[in-house]
Design an enzyme around this catalytic site. Structure first.
Site, PDB file in Angstrom:
ATOM      1  N   GLY A  71     -53.613  -5.862  -2.131  1.00  0.00           N
ATOM      2  CA  GLY A  71     -53.190  -5.792  -0.662  1.00  0.00           C
ATOM      3  C   GLY A  71     -53.703  -6.659  -0.034  1.00  0.00           C
ATOM      4  O   GLY A  71     -54.803  -7.105  -0.177  1.00  0.00           O
ATOM      5  N   GLN A 119     -56.527 -10.263   8.196  1.00  0.00           N
ATOM      6  CA  GLN A 119     -57.574 -10.503   6.996  1.00  0.00           C
ATOM      7  C   GLN A 119     -57.728 -12.025   7.048  1.00  0.00           C
ATOM      8  O   GLN A 119     -58.565 -12.685   6.379  1.00  0.00           O
ATOM      9  CB  GLN A 119     -57.464  -9.711   5.843  1.00  0.00           C
ATOM     10  CG  GLN A 119     -57.669  -8.281   6.038  1.00  0.00           C
ATOM     11  CD  GLN A 119     -57.881  -7.619   4.400  1.00  0.00           C
ATOM     12  OE1 GLN A 119     -56.558  -7.484   3.916  1.00  0.00           O
ATOM     13  NE2 GLN A 119     -58.942  -7.579   3.770  1.00  0.00           N
ATOM     14  N   CYS A 153     -62.527  -3.826  -0.734  1.00  0.00           N
ATOM     15  CA  CYS A 153     -61.749  -4.709   0.492  1.00  0.00           C
ATOM     16  C   CYS A 153     -62.231  -6.067   0.249  1.00  0.00           C
ATOM     17  O   CYS A 153     -63.142  -6.354  -0.053  1.00  0.00           O
ATOM     18  CB  CYS A 153     -61.960  -3.995   1.751  1.00  0.00           C
ATOM     19  SG  CYS A 153     -61.157  -4.777   3.407  1.00  0.00           S
ATOM     20  N   LEU A 154     -61.178  -6.844   0.303  1.00  0.00           N
ATOM     21  CA  LEU A 154     -61.422  -8.378   0.119  1.00  0.00           C
ATOM     22  C   LEU A 154     -62.296  -8.943   1.368  1.00  0.00           C
ATOM     23  O   LEU A 154     -62.820  -9.824   1.073  1.00  0.00           O
ATOM     24  CB  LEU A 154     -60.070  -9.055   0.235  1.00  0.00           C
ATOM     25  CG  LEU A 154     -59.323  -8.887  -1.148  1.00  0.00           C
ATOM     26  CD1 LEU A 154     -57.860  -9.812  -1.143  1.00  0.00           C
ATOM     27  CD2 LEU A 154     -60.080  -9.387  -2.423  1.00  0.00           C
ATOM     28  N   HIS A 172     -54.777   1.739   3.438  1.00  0.00           N
ATOM     29  CA  HIS A 172     -55.840   1.042   3.530  1.00  0.00           C
ATOM     30  C   HIS A 172     -55.188  -0.189   4.454  1.00  0.00           C
ATOM     31  O   HIS A 172     -56.015  -0.612   5.379  1.00  0.00           O
ATOM     32  CB  HIS A 172     -56.271   0.343   2.330  1.00  0.00           C
ATOM     33  CG  HIS A 172     -57.252  -0.599   2.171  1.00  0.00           C
ATOM     34  ND1 HIS A 172     -58.576  -0.138   1.829  1.00  0.00           N
ATOM     35  CD2 HIS A 172     -57.589  -1.846   2.962  1.00  0.00           C
ATOM     36  CE1 HIS A 172     -59.470  -1.250   1.826  1.00  0.00           C
ATOM     37  NE2 HIS A 172     -58.585  -2.147   2.577  1.00  0.00           N
ATOM     38  N   GLU A 173     -54.238  -0.728   3.974  1.00  0.00           N
ATOM     39  CA  GLU A 173     -53.783  -2.096   4.755  1.00  0.00           C
ATOM     40  C   GLU A 173     -53.206  -1.641   6.316  1.00  0.00           C
ATOM     41  O   GLU A 173     -53.257  -2.584   7.257  1.00  0.00           O
ATOM     42  CB  GLU A 173     -52.507  -2.853   4.209  1.00  0.00           C
ATOM     43  CG  GLU A 173     -52.936  -3.149   2.786  1.00  0.00           C
ATOM     44  CD  GLU A 173     -54.124  -4.021   2.542  1.00  0.00           C
ATOM     45  OE1 GLU A 173     -54.887  -4.564   3.477  1.00  0.00           O
ATOM     46  OE2 GLU A 173     -54.766  -3.894   1.444  1.00  0.00           O
ATOM     47  N   HIS A 192     -56.077  -1.608   8.554  1.00  0.00           N
ATOM     48  CA  HIS A 192     -56.516  -3.162   8.883  1.00  0.00           C
ATOM     49  C   HIS A 192     -55.846  -3.566  10.211  1.00  0.00           C
ATOM     50  O   HIS A 192     -56.459  -3.892  11.201  1.00  0.00           O
ATOM     51  CB  HIS A 192     -56.088  -3.868   7.947  1.00  0.00           C
ATOM     52  CG  HIS A 192     -57.124  -4.501   6.788  1.00  0.00           C
ATOM     53  ND1 HIS A 192     -58.523  -4.501   7.258  1.00  0.00           N
ATOM     54  CD2 HIS A 192     -57.333  -4.194   5.432  1.00  0.00           C
ATOM     55  CE1 HIS A 192     -59.300  -4.751   6.048  1.00  0.00           C
ATOM     56  NE2 HIS A 192     -58.623  -4.311   4.752  1.00  0.00           N
TER      57      HIS A 192
HETATM   58 CO    CO Z   1     -58.926  -4.352   3.025  1.00  0.00          CO
END
Ligand code: CO
Length: 185
Positions: A46, A51, A95-96, A137-138, A141
């Site tokens: 995701g 991000q 998380c990236l 999660h997204e 963000h």
């Molecule tokens: Co993340």
């Protein structure tokens, strides 16, 4: 289409609330394509627009539905709103934007989310398990919230130094992001 650099913990854009998308135009299509390219290049499931430094309410998910990852749930959500959450589950998350840190996070097991697709059509999706987790999660963000915010104070205290290192630009050993625009991917 392009692979964009993923912003890392400490970048203020990760703490800002993204704005609602009003025009469903070619630049939105490009953003969705870039998010997908970037998510795949980083082997993520995701990615939210924050991000990659874009403060628009757009996210993509691509979640495996079986062990082999043959069957996948792949969606682009514009202006998502979680209408309902039920039950809860705890599972490991990463998380990236927070490389090197993985922790169990408790989230709703099933959700109902309303969003617009890339053409502006309204869609309602019921999701559960891994897909529900990824969407929650997204969406976080897009509100400037990170998964580490959802950990217990004790756990956060335990991670404090690792997070401070990331914020100083010190990346974990072995962190190797894909090549950026013009690269091999
Ligand atoms: Co993340």
């Amino acid at each position: 289409m392009a692979i964009l650099p993923v912003r890392i913990y400490g970048d203020p854009v990760l703490r800002q609330r993204a704005a609602e998308v009003k025009s469903f135009d070619v630049s939105l299509l490009r953003l969705v394509a870039d998010l997908r390219d970037t998510m795949h290049a980083y082997h993520g499931v995701g990615l939210a627009a924050n991000q990659v430094g874009v403060l628009e309410r757009v996210l993509v998910v691509d979640v495996p539905l079986d062990e082999e990852g043959v069957s996948r749930a792949s969606h682009a959500l514009v202006n998502p709103v979680i209408l309902e959450r039920s039950s809860s589950q705890s599972d490991e998350e990463g998380c990236l934007s927070i490389p090197g840190i993985n922790e169990d996070v408790t989230r709703a097991l099933t959700i109902r989310v309303r969003y617009q697709d890339e053409a502006g059509r309204s869609v309602t999706l019921e999701a559960e398990g891994y897909l529900a987790r990824a969407i929650q999660h997204e969406v976080d963000h897009l509100d400037g919230v990170l998964f580490v915010d959802r950990l217990s104070p004790l756990k956060r205290q335990f991670l404090r130094r690792a997070l401070e290192s990331l914020a100083r630009g010190e990346l974990p050993d072995g962190y190797a992001p894909p090549l950026h625009p013009g690269g091999a991917c």
